[in-house]
Write a protein that holds these residues in place. Structure first.
Motif, PDB file in Angstrom:
ATOM      1  N   GLY A  40       0.969  -1.242  -0.003  1.00 19.36           N
ATOM      2  CA  GLY A  40       0.088   0.020   0.022  1.00 19.36           C
ATOM      3  C   GLY A  40       0.850   1.309   0.020  1.00 19.36           C
ATOM      4  N   GLY A  41       2.111   1.111   0.113  1.00 18.88           N
ATOM      5  CA  GLY A  41       3.120   2.446   0.069  1.00 18.88           C
ATOM      6  C   GLY A  41       3.496   2.758  -1.234  1.00 18.88           C
ATOM      7  N   SER A  42       4.338   3.611  -1.276  1.00 14.15           N
ATOM      8  CA  SER A  42       4.916   3.879  -2.686  1.00 14.15           C
ATOM      9  C   SER A  42       6.306   3.960  -2.865  1.00 14.15           C
ATOM     10  CB  SER A  42       4.034   5.256  -3.309  1.00 14.15           C
ATOM     11  OG  SER A  42       4.595   6.106  -2.049  1.00 14.15           O
ATOM     12  N   LEU A  43       7.001   3.526  -1.599  1.00  7.19           N
ATOM     13  CA  LEU A  43       8.547   3.457  -1.708  1.00  7.19           C
ATOM     14  C   LEU A  43       9.022   2.691  -2.790  1.00  7.19           C
ATOM     15  CD1 LEU A  43       9.551   4.213   1.831  1.00  7.19           C
ATOM     16  CD2 LEU A  43       9.365   5.717   0.250  1.00  7.19           C
ATOM     17  N   ILE A  44       8.608   1.409  -2.999  1.00 11.89           N
ATOM     18  CA  ILE A  44       9.105   0.576  -3.697  1.00 11.89           C
ATOM     19  C   ILE A  44       7.775   0.099  -4.735  1.00 11.89           C
ATOM     20  CG2 ILE A  44       9.613  -2.085  -3.809  1.00 11.89           C
ATOM     21  CD1 ILE A  44      11.186  -1.872  -1.221  1.00 11.89           C
ATOM     22  N   PRO A  45       8.268   0.148  -5.971  1.00 14.56           N
ATOM     23  CA  PRO A  45       7.134  -0.400  -7.127  1.00 14.56           C
ATOM     24  C   PRO A  45       6.512  -1.689  -6.708  1.00 14.56           C
ATOM     25  CG  PRO A  45       9.179   0.730  -8.127  1.00 14.56           C
ATOM     26  CD  PRO A  45       9.482   0.304  -6.615  1.00 14.56           C
ATOM     27  N   ALA A  46       5.099  -1.767  -6.723  1.00 12.29           N
ATOM     28  CA  ALA A  46       4.648  -3.044  -6.377  1.00 12.29           C
ATOM     29  C   ALA A  46       4.948  -4.180  -7.528  1.00 12.29           C
ATOM     30  CB  ALA A  46       2.876  -2.824  -6.369  1.00 12.29           C
ATOM     31  N   PHE A  47       4.920  -3.829  -8.881  1.00 12.59           N
ATOM     32  CA  PHE A  47       5.158  -4.755  -9.717  1.00 12.59           C
ATOM     33  C   PHE A  47       6.574  -5.334  -9.353  1.00 12.59           C
ATOM     34  CE2 PHE A  47       6.441  -6.124 -13.946  1.00 12.59           C
ATOM     35  CZ  PHE A  47       5.496  -7.250 -14.212  1.00 12.59           C
TER      36      PHE A  47
END
Length: 307
Positions: A158-165
């Motif tokens: 749910g965070g944005s520091l590491i790309p989920a894909f």
């Protein structure tokens, strides 16, 4: 072949009485693999397809493997095997895992992808309990759960520091690599590590050659240097991993594998200008501690079984 696979596949070796040499060689192996992944990332930035990087990595390693077999006491007759179904399965899973790991390195900062790859021992222990029905006590189950907490800290759903894909690809690579260790463990009952590596290369090179022909193309000199770096440092890493197992037992040198995070962090900063985020500094020690505890418990169990 990853360091985790090498450790699982390695049979007992006589003369493992040089721990300092084993530690230094293992550190050199981790540095070589970190440099290889940096070249994979650089090649990816030039538009090189993952399968092409895989092809040159395997192609460059093949002469080294043949040299090691030629120099061994048993020689070429040692590569004979009646476990070709398992070798085929290992090759399919192995190249799939390597492809995912290469891809993850192109999608994520090196330190992030390297940290997530440390989950392989955690997944391998989980698979051994669920698939091979190995007995896993409360201590190792606790280490598995703690390791997954470390993963959650790193990827921060749910965070944005590491790309989920990218995180998903890296986790998939760790999962498949863990499944490879189970197959290697079965092969290790009758096959030496060099035989397993030989058939891995034999079975994967033809398919990779076709993929490289389809997805590859003309490159400039800089890109060819990157691909050459992938092959050279991949082969060097494979050689030093194998040699480290001759100098010292797995229990002595395995902790050195976590130095890969140090090398990845330094290279990431110097080459790509990528500084690890706070989640890496918080989550990596949790994952590493879990992996080290699992490795220690495996050593204790092996020692008890020997006695």
């Amino acid at each position: 072949m990853s360091s985790t696979e090498a450790a699982v596949a390695a049979p007992p070796v006589q003369g493992q009485d040089r721990p300092l040499a084993g530690i230094i060689t293992r550190l050199a192996a981790m540095l070589s693999l970190a440099i290889m992944f940096a070249f994979v990332k650089l090649a990816g930035e030039q538009g090189v397809h993952v399968t092409e990087s895989l092809f040159y990595r395997q192609l460059t390693a093949m002469p080294l493997i043949c040299f090691l077999i030629w120099r061994s006491e048993a020689g070429w007759p040692a590569v004979r095997s009646d476990k070709h179904r398992l070798h085929l399965l290992r090759s399919f899973l192995g190249i799939f895992a390597m492809g995912l790991n290469f891809w993850a390195m192109t999608l994520l900062p090196l330190a992030d992808a390297t940290t997530i790859s440390f989950t392989v021992p955690i997944f391998a222990t989980l698979f051994a309990a669920l698939i091979l029905r190995e007995k896993v006590g409360i201590r190792r189950w606790s280490a598995i759960l703690i390791g997954f907490v470390g993963v959650l800290i790193v990827i921060q759903p749910g965070g944005s520091l590491i790309p989920a894909f990218g995180a998903a690809v890296a986790l998939a690579g760790a999962l498949v690599t863990a499944s490879v260790t189970l197959v290697i463990r079965m092969l290790g009952r009758t096959e030496t590590s060099i035989v397993t590596i030989f058939w891995f290369s034999v079975y994967t090179l033809p398919g990779l050659a076709v993929c490289a022909w389809i997805y590859g193309g003309g490159h400039d000199a800089k890109t060819w240097i990157y691909l050459l770096g992938v092959g050279i440092f991949g082969a060097l890493g494979q050689l030093t991993i194998t040699q480290s197992l001759r100098f010292a037992p797995v229990s002595t040198i395995m902790p050195m594998d976590y130095s890969a995070l140090l090398w990845a962090t330094i290279i990431g900063i110097m080459v790509f200008g990528q500084w690890p985020g706070l989640s890496i500094w918080l989550g990596a020690p949790v994952i590493i501690g879990s992996g080290l505890f699992i490795a220690w418990r495996e050593h204790v169990r092996a020692a008890k079984a020997t006695r």
